[in-house]
Design a protein around this motif. Structure first.
Motif, mmCIF file in Angstrom:
data_model
loop_
_atom_site.group_PDB
_atom_site.id
_atom_site.type_symbol
_atom_site.label_atom_id
_atom_site.label_comp_id
_atom_site.label_asym_id
_atom_site.label_seq_id
_atom_site.Cartn_x
_atom_site.Cartn_y
_atom_site.Cartn_z
ATOM 1 N N VAL A 524 41.011 47.883 31.537
ATOM 2 C CA VAL A 524 41.248 46.889 32.582
ATOM 3 C C VAL A 524 39.981 46.624 33.379
ATOM 4 N N VAL A 525 39.259 47.667 33.750
ATOM 5 C CA VAL A 525 38.047 47.503 34.557
ATOM 6 C C VAL A 525 37.014 46.657 33.819
ATOM 7 N N GLU A 526 36.820 46.966 32.552
ATOM 8 C CA GLU A 526 35.825 46.220 31.779
ATOM 9 C C GLU A 526 36.235 44.757 31.637
ATOM 10 N N GLU A 527 37.509 44.522 31.363
ATOM 11 C CA GLU A 527 37.981 43.155 31.212
ATOM 12 C C GLU A 527 37.831 42.374 32.519
ATOM 13 N N LEU A 528 38.149 43.014 33.651
ATOM 14 C CA LEU A 528 38.014 42.336 34.937
ATOM 15 C C LEU A 528 36.555 42.053 35.273
ATOM 16 N N ASN A 529 35.668 42.940 34.866
ATOM 17 C CA ASN A 529 34.242 42.694 35.085
ATOM 18 C C ASN A 529 33.776 41.459 34.309
ATOM 19 N N ILE A 530 34.298 41.319 33.091
ATOM 20 C CA ILE A 530 33.952 40.134 32.287
ATOM 21 C C ILE A 530 34.468 38.870 32.968
ATOM 22 N N VAL A 531 35.710 38.949 33.485
ATOM 23 C CA VAL A 531 36.285 37.799 34.187
ATOM 24 C C VAL A 531 35.466 37.468 35.429
ATOM 25 N N ARG A 532 35.057 38.501 36.176
ATOM 26 C CA ARG A 532 34.264 38.282 37.392
ATOM 27 C C ARG A 532 32.929 37.612 37.068
ATOM 28 N N GLN A 533 32.274 38.058 35.991
ATOM 29 C CA GLN A 533 30.997 37.458 35.599
ATOM 30 C C GLN A 533 31.171 35.992 35.220
ATOM 31 N N GLN A 534 32.280 35.697 34.533
ATOM 32 C CA GLN A 534 32.521 34.306 34.156
ATOM 33 C C GLN A 534 32.814 33.446 35.378
ATOM 34 N N SER A 545 39.316 26.960 42.176
ATOM 35 C CA SER A 545 40.378 26.448 41.300
ATOM 36 C C SER A 545 40.835 27.510 40.298
ATOM 37 N N LEU A 546 39.862 28.205 39.694
ATOM 38 C CA LEU A 546 40.209 29.231 38.704
ATOM 39 C C LEU A 546 40.931 30.403 39.358
ATOM 40 N N MET A 547 40.508 30.787 40.556
ATOM 41 C CA MET A 547 41.171 31.886 41.254
ATOM 42 C C MET A 547 42.615 31.534 41.589
ATOM 43 N N SER A 548 42.863 30.286 41.968
ATOM 44 C CA SER A 548 44.242 29.884 42.261
ATOM 45 C C SER A 548 45.120 29.975 41.018
ATOM 46 N N LYS A 549 44.531 29.661 39.837
ATOM 47 C CA LYS A 549 45.302 29.764 38.599
ATOM 48 C C LYS A 549 45.591 31.215 38.247
ATOM 49 N N ILE A 550 44.622 32.087 38.478
ATOM 50 C CA ILE A 550 44.844 33.510 38.206
ATOM 51 C C ILE A 550 45.919 34.059 39.129
ATOM 52 N N LYS A 551 45.863 33.690 40.405
ATOM 53 C CA LYS A 551 46.875 34.155 41.359
ATOM 54 C C LYS A 551 48.263 33.622 40.998
#
Length: 632
Positions: A524-534, A545-551
């Motif tokens: 999970v940590v590694e995947e979230l780091n990839i998402v954060r970098q993107q 906009s992307l954060m609202s979709k994730i939420k």
């Protein structure tokens, strides 16, 4: 010594007052010396509920209904209660109408403080309306008791129809005045409370997340109106990854309020048990919709083994998508649907069979071809049809999607338990007809279904092939992956048991361990780091906009998705009456066209094809030779 009833309080008594209640009030008013509690039973009451119950019984017997008008607290507790006729108060105007007549009848119930008893102290005993012979029109007497409300809630949670719930309550107490609409109102109230004020899509997504479903939706661009919904239970995913060899697909109708086709995808276990792989609700049965659904079915395998055989009816769009998404799977047609179409064209059956089925599709349903490939005994989509029937035992006609999901959860969990039981039985239980030296290496290692098929093939070897000196054909070997009659005969001649390696792995798998090729664990940590970098690589506006979709994915109660649009012209099986009406009308129009000498024949036929009275067709419909010639 108990205090006497205050005789200074007066009761206005009219000759129109019912005899039973009049006697009751007069008795209370005349008893002044009450020494023993036993003597007080009919006059004083141990609780307010007891007093109300007695008054209501007498009132209902005499043809009117008693309700509570208001109450007053004394010393922090209810001390006085005014009871009145339900037709009291002034007449109320409105579309619904009103039974109110301003009836002056009332009774005053008072709590005796020292002894905590209740009694009638005052009242006006007269009505300005006629008494009723039937109280079923009075909503108050149709109220459910707490025990009845609890029963309705329990039965509604089990997806029982309001009609059946009403019949259950009616049997318990036939003398009550309930009607079926009362139960429907209570069930609707329960479901509204369960939705907690959420929108239909918020309620659906909340139900999916809270009940261990994996789901995806597709929305119409720019409107956020949902057009497709794909979902499967985690148990279904486990079973699909463990047994991906057989897949059957079909759609059913009249399951949801949006009139959207409901696709069920079904798998098969080695113990001959069907299980649901996934469900999908689609707006149209077209190639694009099927591609979206089957790609998600494939993604659930996570690079596990893909299906070896897929069965459908003759839906050309679905057949093309199956070939595209699962190119290595054998594709078969449902023989049952073909048989139904042949029976409709029995007059020209030979030409019809060749032109519409044998010419292009013989390899997909004729035994001579289908039994040369692994199908594990599946030649029809009857397993999916039975799942349609099972679903409709739970789901009412045109239910909400969150209710459908609740029913699906119960079905899948039941299937999972039953399949797990059959695995343990195949491992631990020994059937008498399996106790043969031929099967000694297979007991507890292959399913009972495989052993039954082998036993039947051995009997065929002894009783049929040997008697009539016929050839084997090796159908069991090619289609099911089990030793056929000639191979069993060889084992018998060599006096050795059947080897486990000669049994297809499908029949040897008696657990839910997936046929995985990659690791399922997620960092999970590694995947979230990839998402954060993107996210950081995008401008601030896009990040928001992307954060609202994730939420929105993580908090479905805040979803802004809109429910699907109600479909108007979905394909579904018409009723027998509709079939007959359309058939008669189509025949009449065709007869008029044949007799007509005006206009071009092709133009006339096109007009008939567009008529709303054209003969109905299911997804397996194939035009007859006569209709094709008429088009030409």
């Amino acid at each position: 010594m108990v205090d006497t009833v205050d005789t200074e309080e007066t009761v206005v008594i009219s000759n129109s007052f019912p005899r039973a209640l009049l006697t009751f009030i007069k008795t209370i008013r005349t008893l002044e010396d009450m020494v023993d509690m036993v003597v007080m039973v009919d006059m004083l009451f141990n609780s307010l509920d007891e007093l109300k119950k007695r008054i209501e019984e007498i009132a209902n017997a005499d043809g009117f209904v008693i309700v509570t008008r208001r109450s007053k607290k004394i010393g922090g507790r209810t001390g006085r209660v005014w009871l009145e006729c339900d037709r009291g108060s002034e007449h109320q105007t409105g579309k619904a109408g009103s039974k109110k007549t301003g009836c002056p009848f009332y009774l005053l119930a008072v709590r005796n403080h020292p002894y905590e008893t209740w009694e009638i102290k005052d009242g006006k005993i007269e009505h300005n309306h006629e008494l009723c012979e039937d109280l079923s029109a009075h909503a108050f007497v149709r109220r459910f008791t707490p025990s009845e409300m609890k029963l309705i809630e329990q039965l509604a949670a089990q997806n029982m129809e309001p009609r059946k719930i009403f019949q259950t309550i009616r049997k318990q107490d036939p003398d009550r005045f309930h009607v079926q609409k009362d139960v429907q109102n209570v069930v609707a109230k329960i479901r509204a409370e369960q939705r907690q004020g959420l929108t239909p899509m918020q309620s659906l997504e909340n139900m999916l997340i809270n009940n261990d479903f994996i789901y995806e939706t597709r929305e119409e661009p720019g409107t956020e109106i949902v057009t497709e919904i794909f979902f499967l239970h985690r148990y279904s995913r486990d079973m699909w990854r463990a047994f991906p060899r057989v897949m059957l697909i079909d759609a059913t109708y009249k399951t949801n309020i949006y009139n959207m086709p409901f696709i069920q995808i079904v798998g098969l276990t080695p113990t001959n048990k069907s299980f649901i792989i996934a469900y999908a609700v689609v707006s149209k049965e077209r190639g694009d919709n099927f591609v979206w659904v089957l790609e998600r079915v494939k993604s659930m395998l996570d690079e596990c083994m893909e299906p070896r055989v897929i069965l459908t009816d003759r839906d050309l769009a679905l057949m093309g998508v199956c070939a595209k998404v699962f190119p290595d799977a054998s594709r078969l047609l449902c023989r049952w649907h073909i048989q139904q179409n042949v029976m409709k064209h029995c007059k020209g059956v030979f030409n019809y069979m060749y032109d519409n089925w044998l010419k292009d599709y013989k390899e997909m349903f004729v035994f001579a071809w289908t039994d040369k490939r692994r199908n594990f005994g599946n030649r029809t989509t009857n397993r999916v049809e039975s799942q349609h029937t099972n679903l409709k035992r739970y789901v009412l006609d045109r239910s909400s999607l969150d209710r459908v999901v609740g029913c699906v959860r119960e079905i899948v969990e039941t299937q999972f338990s039953e399949i797990r039981k059959t695995f343990r039985e195949s491992i631990e239980k020994r059937m008498n007809h399996h106790k043969h030296p031929l099967y000694q290496h297979l007991l507890g290692k292959v399913s009972h279904t495989a052993l039954d098929l082998l036993n039947g093939e051995a009997i065929r070897k002894l009783d049929v092939l040997k008697r009539f000196h016929s050839s084997c054909g090796c159908q069991m070997w090619y289609s099911c992956g089990l030793p056929c009659a000639c191979r069993i005969g060889k084992y018998m001649r060599e006096e050795r048991p059947i080897q486990l390696e000669d049994i297809d792995v499908f029949w040897r798998k008696l657990n839910f361990q997936c046929c995985k090729l990659i690791d399922d664990d997620v960092d999970v940590v590694e995947e979230l780091n990839i998402v954060r970098q993107q996210l950081e690589s995008h401008p601030p506006a896009q990040q928001k906009s992307l954060m609202s979709k994730i939420k929105a994915v993580l908090t479905p109660k805040k979803s802004t998705k809109k429910p699907p649009v109600v479909q108007q012209n979905t394909r579904r099986r018409p009723t027998t009456k509709q079939v007959q009406q359309r058939s008669d009308e189509a025949s009449r129009i065709d007869e008029e066209l044949r007799r007509s000498s005006f206009g071009d024949a092709n133009t006339c036929f096109e007009g008939s094809r567009q008529s709303k009275y054209d003969k109905p067709r299911h997804s397996s419909y194939v035009p007859s030779q006569a209709s094709q010639q008429s088009v030409m």
